[in-house]
Design a protein around this motif. Structure first.
Motif, PDB file in Angstrom:
ATOM      1  N   ASP A  21       0.651  -0.953   0.071  1.00  8.13           N
ATOM      2  CA  ASP A  21       0.302   0.059  -0.087  1.00  8.13           C
ATOM      3  C   ASP A  21       0.877   1.255   0.011  1.00  8.13           C
ATOM      4  O   ASP A  21       0.610   2.190  -0.650  1.00  8.13           O
ATOM      5  N   ARG A  34       0.947   3.980  -3.127  1.00  9.89           N
ATOM      6  CA  ARG A  34       0.358   5.317  -2.845  1.00  9.89           C
ATOM      7  C   ARG A  34       1.609   6.316  -3.402  1.00  9.89           C
ATOM      8  O   ARG A  34       1.370   7.428  -3.737  1.00  9.89           O
ATOM      9  N   GLU A  62       1.510   6.425  -7.073  1.00 11.01           N
ATOM     10  CA  GLU A  62       0.332   6.930  -7.648  1.00 11.01           C
ATOM     11  C   GLU A  62       0.620   8.648  -7.392  1.00 11.01           C
ATOM     12  O   GLU A  62       0.317   9.546  -8.379  1.00 11.01           O
ATOM     13  N   ASN A  63       1.115   8.897  -6.415  1.00  8.70           N
ATOM     14  CA  ASN A  63       1.544  10.303  -6.111  1.00  8.70           C
ATOM     15  C   ASN A  63       2.570  10.856  -7.180  1.00  8.70           C
ATOM     16  O   ASN A  63       2.378  11.950  -7.697  1.00  8.70           O
TER      17      ASN A  63
END
Length: 126
Positions: free
Chosen positions: A74, A78, A81-82
């Motif tokens: 996770d 994240r 994705e950021n």
């Protein structure tokens, strides 16, 4: 969940999956080492832990590894994705800045050729 206006291509989805899988492997390894160390300490110092069945000890080890895999996957996803969102925003800002620069060049060119004030050429002397 992707921000509004950002769609994902198949390549982006594959890259995200790969990053999450790498994170899961790293997290499982890190937490696996930690739970193995705790299991060794439990074996050496705890009569309660020594009295547990081997199946339950394996369950505790695998649970720790699973938790580590989830957490690290996770975290990596994240971060990925950021990074992608920031890259797309940077590209949009770059395109916007290029448009402003082209507009500025057009205005300067008009000023130099004299089209900016009714077709009269500027002389610099008033």
């Amino acid at each position: 969940m992707s921000p509004h206006g950002f769609s994902r291509t198949a390549e982006e989805l594959n890259a995200a999956r790969s990053e999450a899988l790498r994170g899961a492997a790293v997290g499982a390894a890190k937490f696996g080492i930690a739970t193995a160390f705790l299991g060794l300490c439990g074996t050496l110092f705890s009569p309660i832990y020594r009295s547990l069945t081997i199946q339950f000890k394996v369950y505790l080890q695998v649970s720790g590894m699973t938790l580590g895999g989830w957490i690290e996957a996770d975290k990596r996803f994240r971060a990925w994705e950021n990074m992608r969102v920031m890259e797309k925003r940077r590209l949009k800002a770059l395109e916007r800045d290029e448009g402003v620069w082209k507009e500025w060049e057009k205005l300067v060119e008009e000023e130099v050729t004299g089209k900016g004030n009714g077709g009269e050429k500027q002389t610099g002397v008033k």
